[in-house]
Design a protein around this motif. Structure first.
Motif, short mmCIF file in Angstrom:
data_model
loop_
_atom_site.label_atom_id
_atom_site.label_comp_id
_atom_site.label_asym_id
_atom_site.label_seq_id
_atom_site.Cartn_x
_atom_site.Cartn_y
_atom_site.Cartn_z
N ARG A 74 0.84 -1.20 0.00
CA ARG A 74 0.00 0.00 0.00
C ARG A 74 0.87 1.24 0.00
O ARG A 74 1.86 1.30 0.72
CB ARG A 74 -0.85 0.06 1.28
N GLU A 76 0.46 5.59 0.28
CA GLU A 76 -0.53 6.59 0.69
C GLU A 76 0.16 7.94 0.82
O GLU A 76 1.32 8.01 1.25
CB GLU A 76 -1.10 6.15 2.06
N SER A 88 -5.46 11.64 5.27
CA SER A 88 -5.03 10.78 4.18
C SER A 88 -5.50 11.43 2.88
O SER A 88 -6.69 11.65 2.67
CB SER A 88 -5.66 9.40 4.34
N ARG A 91 -4.67 7.16 -1.76
CA ARG A 91 -4.15 5.82 -1.49
C ARG A 91 -4.08 5.00 -2.75
O ARG A 91 -4.85 5.22 -3.66
CB ARG A 91 -5.14 5.06 -0.60
N SER A 93 -3.17 0.71 -3.71
CA SER A 93 -2.56 -0.55 -3.25
C SER A 93 -2.59 -1.59 -4.35
O SER A 93 -3.42 -1.55 -5.26
CB SER A 93 -3.27 -1.05 -1.99
N LEU A 124 0.33 6.17 -7.42
CA LEU A 124 -0.09 7.12 -6.39
C LEU A 124 0.16 8.56 -6.84
O LEU A 124 -0.64 9.45 -6.61
CB LEU A 124 0.67 6.85 -5.08
N SER A 412 -4.56 0.95 11.12
CA SER A 412 -3.73 1.54 10.05
C SER A 412 -2.51 2.29 10.55
O SER A 412 -2.09 3.29 9.97
CB SER A 412 -4.56 2.49 9.17
N SER A 415 0.69 2.86 8.05
CA SER A 415 0.83 3.97 7.12
C SER A 415 1.10 5.28 7.85
O SER A 415 2.05 6.01 7.53
CB SER A 415 -0.44 4.13 6.28
#
Ligand code: BGC
Length: 429
Positions: A74, A76, A88, A91, A93, A124, A412, A415
């Motif tokens: 992933r 981010e 955030s 994102r 993934s 991203l 999470s 991240s």
């Protein structure tokens, strides 16, 4: 019914860990932890320095968080507001395994793996301004020796990863080279941390007294905040690599599991605790109990579905297993549920022993210290019986001091922790 109830009873007995055993395991863990801090080779805990301290909330700016610790990679973009808050922004993934490719086996080279990882970052940043530098924090969730905060050398793969040419190499160096190859040289990996460390950093934003960070998912591991600079090491967050803890008494079923794993004889605790292996053990026991010609491929998710069905007939739960093992005869699903429950409860109790061992060590320099143990991971979040049995296990080992250790789910963390680490390193905090 195909199940021999004597065999079933034997299996359920083998999976029990009583309070005395739990205390012995916690004491042995503390012993290995303290020997490991001194660098003793006979400790089964690696006690890896992270070169990280707890953040103070002043971290600010936009960072890329890369979370690579399982088959899902992933990335981010996270904005830290400098007051302990964050947002955030975007994102992306990608999974390392699909019907048409598999990037986790020994057939994959380091270059292929990191090119794939760099692709997630390319995606991203597809619509972002590429005229500025981006600073990246990398949560890399495999045992790694930190060279500096910005790079670490992979000691060994775990979780059945086997990609060639990464062990012994500097991971962020491999990543930087892949980013260059993709024309993403403006992305600068400035930090690399374990996911337990990321979890603890992230938890520090919510809980001032966060002292333990843990992952309880496909893999399992813990870190803690060591306040004492000793044995030539600075104070800071230390990654135990508790999955490698081996002062345990594996049952013969655990031995069968170990025999067919990538890391023979290693990651003993992880093989009794983490999601990757809970399903494996359940598959071994299901095959044995139902006398199946081949080992089915049952996962912790299948176990979870079975455990969620508390009815006497277990019709729903049995349905979840059908694609893998066919139709069950009356009564069989309820017995398999007992086995799934015993595997799960043992896992949670062993995790409690690890926390208790770490807490005992922390109490040795901060007596009576109240602390939060931050946990992330699907097993802790979703598996029935886990949370309550982990808490109960803590009390069984710690007695009254059990009230000082509060497990808390922090989602999470991998991240957010990566973004925090990038900010800390980039700002030279
Ligand atoms: C790895 C650890 C990691 C844990 C949880 C284990 O297999 O060795 O480094 O923290 O999995 O992802």
């Amino acid at each position: 019914m195909r199940i021999d109830t004597n065999l079933l009873k034997e299996i359920l007995d083998d999976l029990q860990v009583d309070a005395d055993e739990l205390k012995e395991i916690a004491a042995a863990l503390r012993w290995d932890l303290e020997q490991g801090l001194k660098g003793a080779e006979y400790s089964s805990l690696k006690m890896l320095d992270s070169f990280m301290n707890m953040p103070d909330g002043r971290e600010q700016g936009k960072y890329i968080a890369l979370d690579f610790g399982g088959t899902n990679v992933r990335s981010e973009l996270i904005a830290l507001d400098g007051k302990g808050g964050y947002e955030s922004l975007k994102r992306c993934s990608r999974c390392l395994v699909s019907d048409s490719y598999n990037y986790v086996t020994a057939k994959t080279t380091a270059q292929e793996l990191f090119d794939f990882v760099a692709d997630t970052i390319a995606q991203l940043l597809a619509d972002e301004d590429k005229s500025e530098n981006y600073y990246l924090g990398h949560t890399f969730s495999f045992p790694s020796r930190q060279i500096y905060a910005s790079d670490a050398e992979l000691i060994a793969w775990t979780k059945e990863f086997a990609v060639t040419g990464v062990v012994g190499q500097r991971v962020n160096t491999l990543l930087s080279a892949a980013l260059e190859r993709k024309g993403l040289g403006f992305v600068k990996p400035v930090a690399i941390i374990n996911d337990t460390v990321a979890e603890l950093l992230a938890a520090g934003y919510q809980y001032e007294d966060a002292m333990i960070g843990a992952i309880y998912a496909t893999g399992s591991n813990c870190c803690y905040m060591e306040k004492v600079a000793d044995f030539g090491r600075p104070a800071g967050i230390i990654n135990l690599e508790s999955g490698g803890f081996n002062k345990l008494a594996p049952s013969k079923w655990d031995v069968i599991l170990d025999d067919s794993s990538e890391l023979l004889g290693q990651q003993r605790l992880e093989k009794m605790v983490s999601g990757r292996y809970l399903g494996e053990l359940f598959s071994i026991l299901t095959q044995k109990l139902l006398n199946l010609p081949e080992r089915p491929h049952l996962t912790a998710v299948n176990m979870s579905e079975l455990l969620q069905d508390s009815s006497a007939t277990v019709l729903q739960g049995a349905k979840a297993l059908q694609p893998q093992i066919g139709t069950l005869m009356p009564g069989e699903a309820a017995y398999l549920r007992d086995v799934a429950k015993a595997i799960t409860i043992r896992s949670a109790r062993l995790m409690a022993a690890v926390f208790a061992g770490i807490a005992w060590h922390i109490f040795s320099f901060q007596p009576g210290k109240a602390m939060h143990a931050a946990i992330d991971g699907s097993v802790y979040e979703l598996m029935p019986y886990v949370q309550e049995n982990l808490s109960r296990g803590l009390y069984e080992v710690l007695g009254e001091e059990g009230a000082l250790v509060t497990p808390v789910f922090v989602k999470s963390g991998s991240s957010l922790g990566a973004a925090i680490a990038a900010a800390v390193c980039h700002n030279g905090q």
